[in-house]
Design a protein around this motif. Structure first.
Motif, PDB file in Angstrom:
ATOM      1  N   GLU A  29      61.172  49.600  41.306  1.00  0.00           N
ATOM      2  CA  GLU A  29      59.968  48.829  41.209  1.00  0.00           C
ATOM      3  C   GLU A  29      58.638  49.927  41.612  1.00  0.00           C
ATOM      4  O   GLU A  29      58.750  50.978  42.022  1.00  0.00           O
ATOM      5  CB  GLU A  29      59.830  47.914  42.139  1.00  0.00           C
ATOM      6  N   VAL A  30      57.545  49.434  40.878  1.00  0.00           N
ATOM      7  CA  VAL A  30      56.350  50.279  41.108  1.00  0.00           C
ATOM      8  C   VAL A  30      55.503  49.231  41.692  1.00  0.00           C
ATOM      9  O   VAL A  30      55.243  48.075  41.397  1.00  0.00           O
ATOM     10  CB  VAL A  30      55.638  50.659  39.780  1.00  0.00           C
ATOM     11  N   LEU A  31      54.389  49.705  42.657  1.00  0.00           N
ATOM     12  CA  LEU A  31      53.637  49.027  43.455  1.00  0.00           C
ATOM     13  C   LEU A  31      52.155  49.129  42.467  1.00  0.00           C
ATOM     14  O   LEU A  31      51.848  50.405  42.386  1.00  0.00           O
ATOM     15  CB  LEU A  31      53.347  49.231  44.866  1.00  0.00           C
ATOM     16  N   VAL A  32      51.490  48.175  42.251  1.00  0.00           N
ATOM     17  CA  VAL A  32      50.292  48.381  41.358  1.00  0.00           C
ATOM     18  C   VAL A  32      48.940  47.866  41.977  1.00  0.00           C
ATOM     19  O   VAL A  32      49.085  46.679  42.517  1.00  0.00           O
ATOM     20  CB  VAL A  32      50.722  47.532  39.912  1.00  0.00           C
ATOM     21  N   ARG A  33      47.999  48.588  41.928  1.00  0.00           N
ATOM     22  CA  ARG A  33      46.670  47.998  42.350  1.00  0.00           C
ATOM     23  C   ARG A  33      45.908  47.289  40.970  1.00  0.00           C
ATOM     24  O   ARG A  33      45.740  47.963  40.127  1.00  0.00           O
ATOM     25  CB  ARG A  33      45.630  49.123  42.687  1.00  0.00           C
ATOM     26  N   SER A  34      45.886  45.989  41.197  1.00  0.00           N
ATOM     27  CA  SER A  34      45.609  45.121  39.935  1.00  0.00           C
ATOM     28  C   SER A  34      44.154  45.420  39.543  1.00  0.00           C
ATOM     29  O   SER A  34      43.496  45.162  40.333  1.00  0.00           O
ATOM     30  CB  SER A  34      46.088  43.727  40.292  1.00  0.00           C
ATOM     31  N   GLU A  35      43.984  45.485  38.346  1.00  0.00           N
ATOM     32  CA  GLU A  35      42.878  45.362  37.683  1.00  0.00           C
ATOM     33  C   GLU A  35      42.432  44.220  36.998  1.00  0.00           C
ATOM     34  O   GLU A  35      41.415  43.767  36.724  1.00  0.00           O
ATOM     35  CB  GLU A  35      42.747  46.769  36.680  1.00  0.00           C
ATOM     36  N   ALA A  36      43.659  43.559  36.366  1.00  0.00           N
ATOM     37  CA  ALA A  36      43.407  42.311  35.648  1.00  0.00           C
ATOM     38  C   ALA A  36      44.797  41.599  35.725  1.00  0.00           C
ATOM     39  O   ALA A  36      46.007  42.255  35.680  1.00  0.00           O
ATOM     40  CB  ALA A  36      43.098  42.608  34.218  1.00  0.00           C
ATOM     41  N   ALA A  88      51.721  37.495  41.633  1.00  0.00           N
ATOM     42  CA  ALA A  88      51.203  38.124  40.697  1.00  0.00           C
ATOM     43  C   ALA A  88      49.291  38.107  41.126  1.00  0.00           C
ATOM     44  O   ALA A  88      48.841  38.936  40.693  1.00  0.00           O
ATOM     45  CB  ALA A  88      51.470  37.738  39.213  1.00  0.00           C
ATOM     46  N   TYR A  89      48.985  36.886  41.727  1.00  0.00           N
ATOM     47  CA  TYR A  89      47.611  36.650  41.858  1.00  0.00           C
ATOM     48  C   TYR A  89      47.479  37.124  43.072  1.00  0.00           C
ATOM     49  O   TYR A  89      47.085  36.651  44.182  1.00  0.00           O
ATOM     50  CB  TYR A  89      47.670  35.069  42.087  1.00  0.00           C
ATOM     51  N   ALA A  90      47.117  38.736  43.149  1.00  0.00           N
ATOM     52  CA  ALA A  90      46.901  39.580  44.269  1.00  0.00           C
ATOM     53  C   ALA A  90      46.280  40.794  43.721  1.00  0.00           C
ATOM     54  O   ALA A  90      46.645  41.369  42.750  1.00  0.00           O
ATOM     55  CB  ALA A  90      48.137  39.754  45.088  1.00  0.00           C
ATOM     56  N   GLU A  91      45.631  41.248  44.815  1.00  0.00           N
ATOM     57  CA  GLU A  91      45.052  42.678  44.455  1.00  0.00           C
ATOM     58  C   GLU A  91      46.093  43.859  44.217  1.00  0.00           C
ATOM     59  O   GLU A  91      45.693  44.773  43.753  1.00  0.00           O
ATOM     60  CB  GLU A  91      43.943  43.199  45.739  1.00  0.00           C
ATOM     61  N   PHE A  92      47.270  43.587  44.973  1.00  0.00           N
ATOM     62  CA  PHE A  92      48.387  44.506  44.741  1.00  0.00           C
ATOM     63  C   PHE A  92      49.616  43.738  44.183  1.00  0.00           C
ATOM     64  O   PHE A  92      49.739  42.630  44.884  1.00  0.00           O
ATOM     65  CB  PHE A  92      48.689  45.239  45.967  1.00  0.00           C
ATOM     66  N   ALA A  93      50.566  44.223  43.366  1.00  0.00           N
ATOM     67  CA  ALA A  93      51.621  43.530  42.817  1.00  0.00           C
ATOM     68  C   ALA A  93      52.773  44.440  42.586  1.00  0.00           C
ATOM     69  O   ALA A  93      52.423  45.761  42.268  1.00  0.00           O
ATOM     70  CB  ALA A  93      51.257  42.689  41.725  1.00  0.00           C
ATOM     71  N   VAL A  94      53.973  43.830  42.740  1.00  0.00           N
ATOM     72  CA  VAL A  94      55.140  44.739  42.414  1.00  0.00           C
ATOM     73  C   VAL A  94      55.479  44.367  40.995  1.00  0.00           C
ATOM     74  O   VAL A  94      55.698  43.201  40.738  1.00  0.00           O
ATOM     75  CB  VAL A  94      56.151  44.268  43.475  1.00  0.00           C
ATOM     76  N   LEU A  95      56.000  45.583  40.280  1.00  0.00           N
ATOM     77  CA  LEU A  95      56.609  45.360  39.055  1.00  0.00           C
ATOM     78  C   LEU A  95      57.852  45.910  38.856  1.00  0.00           C
ATOM     79  O   LEU A  95      57.977  46.935  39.384  1.00  0.00           O
ATOM     80  CB  LEU A  95      55.709  46.026  37.799  1.00  0.00           C
ATOM     81  N   ASP A  96      58.630  45.170  38.307  1.00  0.00           N
ATOM     82  CA  ASP A  96      60.369  46.049  37.919  1.00  0.00           C
ATOM     83  C   ASP A  96      59.766  46.724  36.749  1.00  0.00           C
ATOM     84  O   ASP A  96      59.465  46.492  35.932  1.00  0.00           O
ATOM     85  CB  ASP A  96      61.127  44.621  37.567  1.00  0.00           C
ATOM     86  N   VAL A 304      41.987  35.450  32.022  1.00  0.00           N
ATOM     87  CA  VAL A 304      42.443  36.539  32.845  1.00  0.00           C
ATOM     88  C   VAL A 304      41.657  36.444  34.164  1.00  0.00           C
ATOM     89  O   VAL A 304      40.373  36.197  34.355  1.00  0.00           O
ATOM     90  CB  VAL A 304      41.901  37.695  32.167  1.00  0.00           C
ATOM     91  N   LEU A 305      42.371  36.668  35.260  1.00  0.00           N
ATOM     92  CA  LEU A 305      41.959  36.942  36.724  1.00  0.00           C
ATOM     93  C   LEU A 305      41.366  38.409  36.782  1.00  0.00           C
ATOM     94  O   LEU A 305      42.057  39.176  36.590  1.00  0.00           O
ATOM     95  CB  LEU A 305      42.896  36.298  37.513  1.00  0.00           C
ATOM     96  N   VAL A 306      40.254  38.434  37.561  1.00  0.00           N
ATOM     97  CA  VAL A 306      39.943  39.954  37.743  1.00  0.00           C
ATOM     98  C   VAL A 306      39.745  39.873  39.436  1.00  0.00           C
ATOM     99  O   VAL A 306      38.905  39.451  39.975  1.00  0.00           O
ATOM    100  CB  VAL A 306      38.494  40.083  37.178  1.00  0.00           C
ATOM    101  N   PRO A 307      40.434  41.104  40.065  1.00  0.00           N
ATOM    102  CA  PRO A 307      40.384  41.125  41.484  1.00  0.00           C
ATOM    103  C   PRO A 307      38.712  41.523  42.108  1.00  0.00           C
ATOM    104  O   PRO A 307      38.306  42.552  41.259  1.00  0.00           O
ATOM    105  CB  PRO A 307      41.443  41.938  41.831  1.00  0.00           C
TER     106      PRO A 307
END
Length: 307
Positions: A29-36, A88-96, A304-307
């Motif tokens: 997995e990777v941890l992502v700082r969400s932009e959209a 997924a509705y967060a400022e940081f999210a985990v992606l497989d 689209v949600l934007v943090p």
């Protein structure tokens, strides 16, 4: 970090903001700082219909800030997008990483969440139907995130006639601008039948009329989370086929095909052939308004949600 959580309350689905620590990337997995963050119809439906708390999944795009054990092909600083099934509705999210891909230079995070997952579903549904050049293709939910790309893809792939089915006449101009030759409403009698192919993103009560709109030997691909029932006789008298399509099965079972389709989507986007439509960019803390836009069938393209 800010995270939205679903909290059922006396039959009312509430999306509540809370402050929590960021998640940790696990193996693969990777941890992502969400932009959209792309809002998906399945998540909206689960929130509306579920009796208990629902995990808020959706598309995520942003920069990698950490990688989990065993990850290859991704590094801190990479811009990526992918489907996140939990929180997924967060400022940081985990992606497989099986569901993640790189965002090309010059493409925005909003472009990524509007194009990749929805475009892959549209591309996969088209492939499942085995659409031949010159055939008539009907797309339901044609003004939605997937449907708007399915209309464009059908036109680009050489369909002889592309018909867009929508819930309101107010959406007609939008889908015509995408390449639809004709627009029909769900309440219309025959949906411009007969069609060689129906790509159905609605399901439910609309699945039966979608089958009746098929030509002899036609194919309908059902890819929505809306369910629905079809009488076997309706398929029999038309010599028609009903095909179910799920994108996750391709992502996990046929990763090379999944990657090829992703590259194709970005090429078509760069060429201007596929133009992902974005209905609105809404602050993350106002996620309930994003859900309402989809529930009310007001959206033209992706929400689209934007943090």
């Amino acid at each position: 970090m800010l995270r939205m959580r679903h909290q059922p309350d006396g039959g009312t689905a509430l999306l509540v903001a809370e402050q929590v620590g960021p998640p940790v990337a696990g193996p693969g997995e990777v941890l992502v700082r969400s932009e959209a963050i792309g809002v998906t119809l399945p998540t909206v439906r689960k929130v509306r219909e579920g009796g208990g708390p629902v995990s808020l999944g959706g598309e995520v795009a942003g920069a990698v800030v950490a990688v989990g054990p065993g990850v290859t092909g991704f590094a801190v600083g990479d811009r990526v997008t992918g489907l996140c099934f939990t929180d997924a509705y967060a400022e940081f999210a985990v992606l497989d990483t099986a569901m993640a891909s790189h965002v090309p230079a010059g493409a925005s995070a909003v472009d990524a969440v509007a194009l990749v997952r929805s475009g892959l579903v549209a591309r996969g549904a088209h492939a499942a139907a085995r659409v031949e050049p010159g055939e008539s293709v009907l797309v339901t939910a044609a003004a939605g995130a997937v449907g708007s790309l399915a209309v464009q893809y059908a036109r680009a792939a050489g369909a002889g006639r592309v018909v867009a089915a929508v819930s309101s006449a107010a959406k007609a101009g939008f889908v015509r601008a995408l390449g639809a030759d004709r627009v029909v409403l769900y309440e219309d009698a025959d949906w411009g039948a007969p069609h060689d192919v129906v790509l159905d993103g609605v399901g439910g009560d609309l699945l039966a009329p979608a089958v009746r709109a098929l030509a002899t030997g036609g194919r309908i691909v059902a890819f929505s989370s809306g369910g629905g029932t079809v009488e076997a006789y309706e398929l029999l008298v038309r010599g028609a086929s009903l095909i179910g399509f799920q994108m996750r099965a391709v992502a996990t079972g046929r990763p090379q095909l999944y990657a090829r389709w992703r590259r194709e989507l970005w090429r078509l986007h760069a060429a201007g052939t596929l133009r992902p439509a974005v209905h609105a960019r809404i602050p993350l803390a106002d996620a309930a308004r994003a859900h309402a836009a989809i529930e009310d069938r007001r959206n033209l393209g992706k929400v689209v949600l934007v943090p």
